[in-house]
Scaffold this active site. Structure first.
Site, PDB file in Angstrom:
ATOM      1  N   GLN A 273       0.857  -1.187   0.000  1.00  0.00           N
ATOM      2  CA  GLN A 273       0.000   0.000   0.000  1.00  0.00           C
ATOM      3  C   GLN A 273       0.892   1.236   0.000  1.00  0.00           C
ATOM      4  O   GLN A 273       1.484   1.602   1.015  1.00  0.00           O
ATOM      5  CB  GLN A 273      -0.924  -0.028   1.211  1.00  0.00           C
TER       6      GLN A 273
ATOM      7  N   ALA B 253     -11.437   2.595   4.694  1.00  0.00           N
ATOM      8  CA  ALA B 253     -10.554   1.684   3.958  1.00  0.00           C
ATOM      9  C   ALA B 253      -9.721   2.427   2.919  1.00  0.00           C
ATOM     10  O   ALA B 253      -9.892   3.632   2.690  1.00  0.00           O
ATOM     11  CB  ALA B 253     -11.381   0.588   3.302  1.00  0.00           C
ATOM     12  N   HIS B 254      -8.834   1.674   2.260  1.00  0.00           N
ATOM     13  CA  HIS B 254      -7.904   2.315   1.328  1.00  0.00           C
ATOM     14  C   HIS B 254      -8.614   2.918   0.116  1.00  0.00           C
ATOM     15  O   HIS B 254      -9.623   2.415  -0.364  1.00  0.00           O
ATOM     16  CB  HIS B 254      -6.806   1.338   0.884  1.00  0.00           C
ATOM     17  N   ASN B 255      -8.067   4.040  -0.318  1.00  0.00           N
ATOM     18  CA  ASN B 255      -8.511   4.778  -1.513  1.00  0.00           C
ATOM     19  C   ASN B 255      -9.847   5.499  -1.333  1.00  0.00           C
ATOM     20  O   ASN B 255     -10.368   6.064  -2.294  1.00  0.00           O
ATOM     21  CB  ASN B 255      -8.608   3.857  -2.736  1.00  0.00           C
TER      22      ASN B 255
END
Length: 353
Positions: A199, A240-242
């Site tokens: 990540q 969460a990511h993004n």
């Protein structure tokens, strides 16, 4: 305990309120209408509590003009009493900010750039190439990872963790236990196993943002996870990511936002809301508590999902009926088709007459 005292006149001047009563009355704290004492200030912003106004022992109450005639004590009249309460509440905070300086137990990388006005508490660890702006407070036990940037006037309460490549704007408040920049949940399947995806995107957080205790905000995979200016995030929220969150959106406790979701500006998400990944919520959308957002929302407004609370016996009956809903819908459709057909047949007979 640190005590603070202000005159009612001082408070009225600060709020721009219309004062009705004794301007020299000493005010030593804030309290609810029901529990306030003669040296405390209260407020009424919700009609649900209007019944408590007539019996209050508060020294003064912040109220709207429409309730002035019903107030039995000194009054500060404002168009928005709740905003007045919010503004004056800061006058009675008893925490004392620590002085500028670095505690001897802190461990700071030689390449870090720390403004001299910053306060760094005990057992703080700051990594390589970190930048910390002016008048920022980093509480005891915090960790700031490599190449992270913290703006001016920020406050990290005790035990906050910033991973690498996290950027905080100015005036950001992060409560204890929050983790920002942890790995997003990214894995590629291969021969029955999961291969971890690095990540690399980090996290970018705007100005005047507040992040609650034990909230987690994951690093983006390739580009940053972003929170805009003025965003407010409650305790125990998972971002969460993004994920992208627009300016001035507020998110209540225990919300879960899955990867790559986009949430617009001036939205509110009630407690326990779940947002599925890779969807978009437009500006000025308000989701009520415990709702599941499983599709994109384009139009502003209030949205809800789920069923209202009822007795267990009634709930079990409703579930049993819900299981038959598809069959009932098919039968209704067949009935409508039959009725329509009969109507057409009758029309043909009438034409023949």
């Amino acid at each position: 305990m640190i005590s603070k005292t202000f005159t009612l006149g001082e408070i009225a001047s600060h709020l721009g309120a219309d004062l009705h009563g004794d301007s020299q009355l000493p005010i030593r704290g804030l309290a609810t209408l029901r529990n306030a004492k003669a040296d405390q200030l209260s407020f009424l912003a919700n009609s649900k509590y209007a019944k408590d106004l007539q019996d209050t022992h508060a020294g003064a109450v912040i109220i709207g003009q429409d309730l002035l005639g019903k107030c039995p004590t000194n009054a500060l009249v404002l168009a928005n009493p709740y905003l007045g309460y919010a503004r004056i509440s800061h006058w009675f905070v008893t925490d004392v900010n620590p002085p500028a300086g670095i505690h001897p137990s802190a461990v700071i990388a030689s390449s870090a750039s720390i403004d001299p006005s910053t306060s760094i508490g005990a057992n703080v660890v700051i990594g390589e190439a970190v930048v910390v702006g002016a008048n920022t407070i980093i509480g005891a036990g915090c960790f700031v990872g490599t190449a992270s940037i913290i703006g001016d006037g920020c406050h990290l309460m005790a035990r906050v963790t910033l991973y690498s490549n996290v950027r905080l704007g100015n005036g950001v408040l992060v409560h204890s236990g929050a983790v920002i920049g942890s790995d997003g949940f990214g894995f590629a399947p291969h021969q029955g196993r999961w291969i971890k995806i690095a990540q690399l995107g980090g996290v970018e957080i705007g100005d005047d943002v507040e992040i609650g205790a034990n909230t987690t905000i994951d690093s983006g995979a390739l580009e940053p996870t972003r929170l805009g200016n003025g965003v407010k995030v409650d305790n125990q929220v998972q971002v969460a990511h993004n994920v992208q969150i627009g300016d001035f959106t507020a998110i209540a406790g225990c919300v879960g936002i899955a990867g790559s979701a986009i949430i617009g500006k001036h939205c509110t998400l009630g407690g326990g809301v779940g947002v599925a990944g890779h969807l978009e919520i437009g500006d000025n959308v308000h989701i009520t508590g415990m709702s599941l957002v499983s599709a994109s929302i384009r139009e502003p407004g209030v949205y809800s999902s789920g069923t209202a609370l009822t007795t267990n016996a009634q709930w079990r009956k409703n579930v049993a009926r819900f299981r038959n809903l598809d069959d009932i819908a098919k039968r209704v459709k067949q009935l409508e088709k039959k009725l329509h057909s009969n109507s057409e047949d009758k029309g043909s007979l009438d034409d023949g007459n």
